[in-house]
Design a protein around this motif. Structure first.
Motif, PDB file in Angstrom:
ATOM      1  N   GLU A 194       2.036   1.544  -3.311  1.00  0.00           N
ATOM      2  CA  GLU A 194       0.867   1.885  -4.470  1.00  0.00           C
ATOM      3  C   GLU A 194       0.646   3.579  -4.154  1.00  0.00           C
ATOM      4  O   GLU A 194       0.594   4.146  -5.133  1.00  0.00           O
ATOM      5  N   SER A 195       0.462   3.999  -2.946  1.00  0.00           N
ATOM      6  CA  SER A 195       0.238   5.361  -2.886  1.00  0.00           C
ATOM      7  C   SER A 195       1.186   6.348  -3.286  1.00  0.00           C
ATOM      8  O   SER A 195       1.091   7.450  -3.719  1.00  0.00           O
ATOM      9  N   ALA A 196       2.430   5.874  -3.238  1.00  0.00           N
ATOM     10  CA  ALA A 196       3.708   6.723  -3.732  1.00  0.00           C
ATOM     11  C   ALA A 196       3.672   6.742  -5.143  1.00  0.00           C
ATOM     12  O   ALA A 196       3.946   7.872  -5.681  1.00  0.00           O
ATOM     13  N   TRP A 197       3.367   5.572  -5.586  1.00  0.00           N
ATOM     14  CA  TRP A 197       3.398   5.708  -7.302  1.00  0.00           C
ATOM     15  C   TRP A 197       2.193   5.829  -7.954  1.00  0.00           C
ATOM     16  O   TRP A 197       2.128   5.789  -9.093  1.00  0.00           O
ATOM     17  N   ARG A 198       1.073   5.884  -7.261  1.00  0.00           N
ATOM     18  CA  ARG A 198      -0.246   6.116  -7.723  1.00  0.00           C
ATOM     19  C   ARG A 198      -0.759   5.097  -8.915  1.00  0.00           C
ATOM     20  O   ARG A 198      -1.080   5.164  -9.806  1.00  0.00           O
ATOM     21  N   ARG A 199      -0.337   3.800  -8.607  1.00  0.00           N
ATOM     22  CA  ARG A 199      -0.811   2.567  -9.488  1.00  0.00           C
ATOM     23  C   ARG A 199      -0.900   1.328  -8.529  1.00  0.00           C
ATOM     24  O   ARG A 199      -0.343   1.389  -7.393  1.00  0.00           O
ATOM     25  N   LYS A 200      -1.793   0.731  -9.307  1.00  0.00           N
ATOM     26  CA  LYS A 200      -2.156  -0.745  -8.182  1.00  0.00           C
ATOM     27  C   LYS A 200      -0.880  -1.657  -8.680  1.00  0.00           C
ATOM     28  O   LYS A 200      -0.381  -1.831  -9.737  1.00  0.00           O
ATOM     29  N   LYS A 246       0.911  -1.284   0.025  1.00  0.00           N
ATOM     30  CA  LYS A 246       0.023   0.123  -0.042  1.00  0.00           C
ATOM     31  C   LYS A 246       0.983   1.394  -0.012  1.00  0.00           C
ATOM     32  O   LYS A 246       0.450   2.309  -0.661  1.00  0.00           O
ATOM     33  N   LYS A 247       2.020   1.404   0.703  1.00  0.00           N
ATOM     34  CA  LYS A 247       2.593   2.302   0.979  1.00  0.00           C
ATOM     35  C   LYS A 247       3.553   2.517  -0.737  1.00  0.00           C
ATOM     36  O   LYS A 247       3.330   3.800  -1.046  1.00  0.00           O
TER      37      LYS A 247
END
Ligand code: SF4
Lengths: 133, 569
Positions: free
Chosen positions: B223-229, B220-221
């Motif tokens: 994902e939110s930094a890279w804005r991708r699933k 999740k960390k």
């Protein structure tokens, strides 16, 4: 002559050294005197670590295979081709049909970018490097 | 470093190079340190000058073994039995650090049961090392406080590679030689930035800093930094990728700075796999055997033309600085990849290498304080969690990265391939002092090429006598998979029954004959044990078996591709 402080690229010791630069060309190497690993020494690989940088065999521009033969290409065309082929493969077979091998010779930053490329851009965890060898 | 991670929770050299000179005992297992890590060997020899005892376990009489007070020449592939024998003595003679074992480790009882069975006499039968030597080494290593243990590819390149590493970890915990200066378990990593490539998550199952992709919180960390699933299932290792390509499932590969056609075991298997791909991109500084098979080749730059960091084998993150501008039309790897990402609809937006490290530091706890402006002196050793942290010269001081250290009971299992009448020799492969991996770089360095231009096979005088071979004769090395022709070098460096071939040479690619067996956990190919036969070759008059590097031929191929280089001004 300018001396640029850097690290030997040849083994995991990571000795500190200076590259001697004259007129935009590297002319020699000298060890870092107080580096905790090499204390002013280098091995034969370190003393010669600049020789391959300016070798005429270096790859100079992108090559793209056309009709079975590798041909000179521009960066723009080569990258466009890669982008479309990788996107195409991803659409047709899914991201896990693509594999990425990064390198133990590249920098940390480059390895980080490679793994981000594999995971965020391609969408696969198929990323590895040759450290097992 | 799967073996080390399972014992301690972290796979890297636990201590520092600058501690070596003050150690009292230096125990080197399966590392030809003077040739592979010359500057680390320098510290070891300094320690010997100051009165330290040097113990080397290696079947070959390597250069470092020549300096050793005790050289244990175990049979190839029997390291586990040797180490179990040593630990049997340590337990039997009451040299265990019981306090440490109780407070800081788990699973000792299970482990003890296995080791109890491996007495020095049993170990002697398996390894060929005299029981008295095993006892002596056990006493020296265990009774001295400042004992450092080192290992390298001689330990990891076996089917039992992970077991070998775990056995080393057992030995270190048993005697509490960890968590203090001048002790520890110290893997010496080969290529200059293997440590960094692992640290930065160029691995199928972890992000940077060994955060698992399967762990939802870590994912999740990112994902939110890279804005991708991001995908949650671990991916394929390099060897799985080639297998999958062979099955037609993997369709495209992107290979950066590596030459698996040369470095992988079983070359023909890799070539076949690569041929099956729909699309292959290779990004490198020189033409390589792998690049010759590519659909697109991109020119990258060398260490001297870019900024960034390398992490050495003692976890020291150090700055590499751009000395000259990129030669010809080449670009740094990070730039190429971010340009490509942009074209694929994802803008990474990096303008310089230090921005990448800032992002890595935010997402990677052990690199939290590793920022370019802090590395100007001599770098920093991770773990370095924040911007004020001074770095960590030795690890596991109060507790292991995973809490308690785990003893793994390890039984000896024989190597995958054994010798027989048809293939009576054990082949081991390795590196040379003047060489670097598959030699694309040092082959182009005149000084290095001059010293060791030819491939050879080292063979013991007794074996050579039996098959009628003299130094300088040509000999065909045949395995169940292929054959190569090399020159013989008769020497007692190599014990009877074992032969050694270095793996750097293109014209005699030893990986044509090595074994495809891999360690089931770490997927490290078994380069160190493979059964072969040797057949002397009698060249026809006027004919010379072709085994010298033919640079002309290489250049011809390249000259067809390129005009004369303009020397950058
Ligand atoms: S100078 Fe030698 S020992 Fe030091 S990093 Fe380079 S190759 Fe390794």
């Amino acid at each position: 002559m300018e001396k640029v402080s850097t690290i030997c690229p040849y083994c995991g010791c990571g000795c500190g050294l200076y590259l001697h630069v004259e007129n935009g060309l590297i002319t020699g190497v000298s060890p870092s005197a107080h580096h905790p690993v090499n204390h002013g020494s280098l091995c034969v690989k370190g003393w010669n670590c600049h020789e391959f940088v300016q070798h005429p065999d270096r790859l100079k521009y992108p090559l793209v295979r056309k009709d079975g033969i590798l041909q000179k290409s521009s960066w723009e065309d080569a990258l466009d081709l890669i982008a479309s082929r990788l996107s195409g493969t991803k659409e047709k077979y899914g991201p896990d049909a693509i594999g990425i091998l990064s390198s133990a010779k590249c920098t940390n930053e480059e390895n980080f970018v490679m793994m981000k490329f594999a995971r965020a851009v391609i969408g696969t965890n198929n990323i590895d490097h040759c450290a097992r060898l | 470093m799967a073996g080390l991670a399972s014992a301690f929770g972290s796979g890297a050299m636990t201590n520092s190079i600058s501690e070596i000179a003050d150690a009292r005992v230096i125990f080197v297992v399966g590392s030809n340190t003077t040739e592979q890590h010359p500057m680390i060997a320098m510290h070891m020899l300094e320690a010997v000058d100051r009165g330290a005892t040097l113990i080397v376990a290696d079947p070959r009489k390597t250069q470092i073994a020549a300096f050793a007070h005790t050289h244990l020449r175990q049979r190839s592939g029997t390291d586990v039995a040797l180490l179990n024998g040593i630990m049997n003595v340590i337990i039997g003679e009451g040299l265990v650090d019981i306090n440490f074992v109780r407070r800081r480790t788990e699973n000792f009882d299970e482990f003890e049961k296995v080791v109890k069975r491996c007495t020095p006499e049993v170990a002697e039968k398996i390894t060929g090392v005299p029981a008295s030597d095993i006892q002596r080494v056990a006493r020296i290593y265990a009774t001295e406080k400042r004992s450092m243990l080192f290992y390298s590819m001689g330990i990891t390149q076996h089917v039992t590679g992970v077991d070998n590493v775990r056995s080393c970890a057992n030995l270190v915990m048993l005697t509490a030689h960890i968590g203090q200066p001048m002790t520890g378990l110290n893997p010496l990593r080969g290529q200059n930035n293997v440590q960094g490539a692992c640290d930065m998550g160029a691995l199928p199952d972890v992000y940077s800093g060994y955060q698992k992709v399967a762990d939802a919180r870590a994912r999740k960390k990112f994902e939110s930094a890279w804005r991708r699933k991001l995908p949650s299932a671990p991916g394929m290792t390099m060897i799985d990728m080639f297998d999958s390509a062979l099955e037609g499932k993997l369709k495209a590969m992107y290979i950066v700075g590596e030459n698996p056609v040369m470095s992988d075991p079983d070359t023909s298997h890799v070539i076949e796999a690569i041929r099956k791909l729909d699309f292959l991109v290779v990004q490198d500084i020189f033409m390589s055997e792998t690049a010759e098979l590519a659909d697109v080749i991109l020119p990258a730059v060398t260490f001297a033309e870019k900024d960034g960091t390398f992490t050495n084998t003692e976890r020291r993150v150090q700055k590499v600085r751009r000395a000259v501008r990129p030669m010809y039309g080449a670009m740094p790897d990070w730039k190429i990849i971010s340009e490509l990402s942009k074209k694929m609809g994802y803008d990474m937006g990096y303008r310089a290498a230090h921005e990448i490290m800032e992002e890595a530091a935010l997402l990677t706890p052990v690199y939290g304080g590793i920022l370019h402006h802090r590395l100007d002196a001599f770098g920093l050793q991770w773990p370095c969690p924040d911007a004020d942290h001074p770095g960590t010269p030795f690890m596991h001081r109060k507790k292991f990265a995973k809490g308690l250290g785990t003893f793994n009971p390890i039984e000896f299992t024989p190597p995958d391939e054994t010798t027989d009448m048809a293939y009576p020799f054990i082949l081991t492969t390795g590196r040379l002092y003047f060489r670097y991996h598959t030699a694309t770089m040092c082959r182009r360095t005149a000084t290095l090429e001059r010293e060791e231009p030819e491939c050879f096979v080292e063979i013991n005088p007794k074996d050579a006598g039996r098959i009628g071979l003299r130094s300088g004769n040509f000999v065909k090395a045949v395995s169940r998979r292929g054959e190569i022709v090399v020159k013989a070098l008769v020497t007692d460096r190599t014990p009877e029954g074992i032969v050694f071939i270095p793996f750097h040479f293109r014209e005699a690619a030893v990986n044509l004959i090595t074994s495809p067996a891999v360690d089931p956990v770490a997927k490290i190919p078994e380069f160190k044990v493979c059964a072969i036969n040797l057949v002397p070759v009698i060249p026809k008059p006027g004919e010379r078996p072709k085994n010298r590097y033919n640079r002309k031929e290489d250049l011809k191929i390249l000259n067809e591709l390129y005009e004369e280089p303009e020397v950058p001004s």
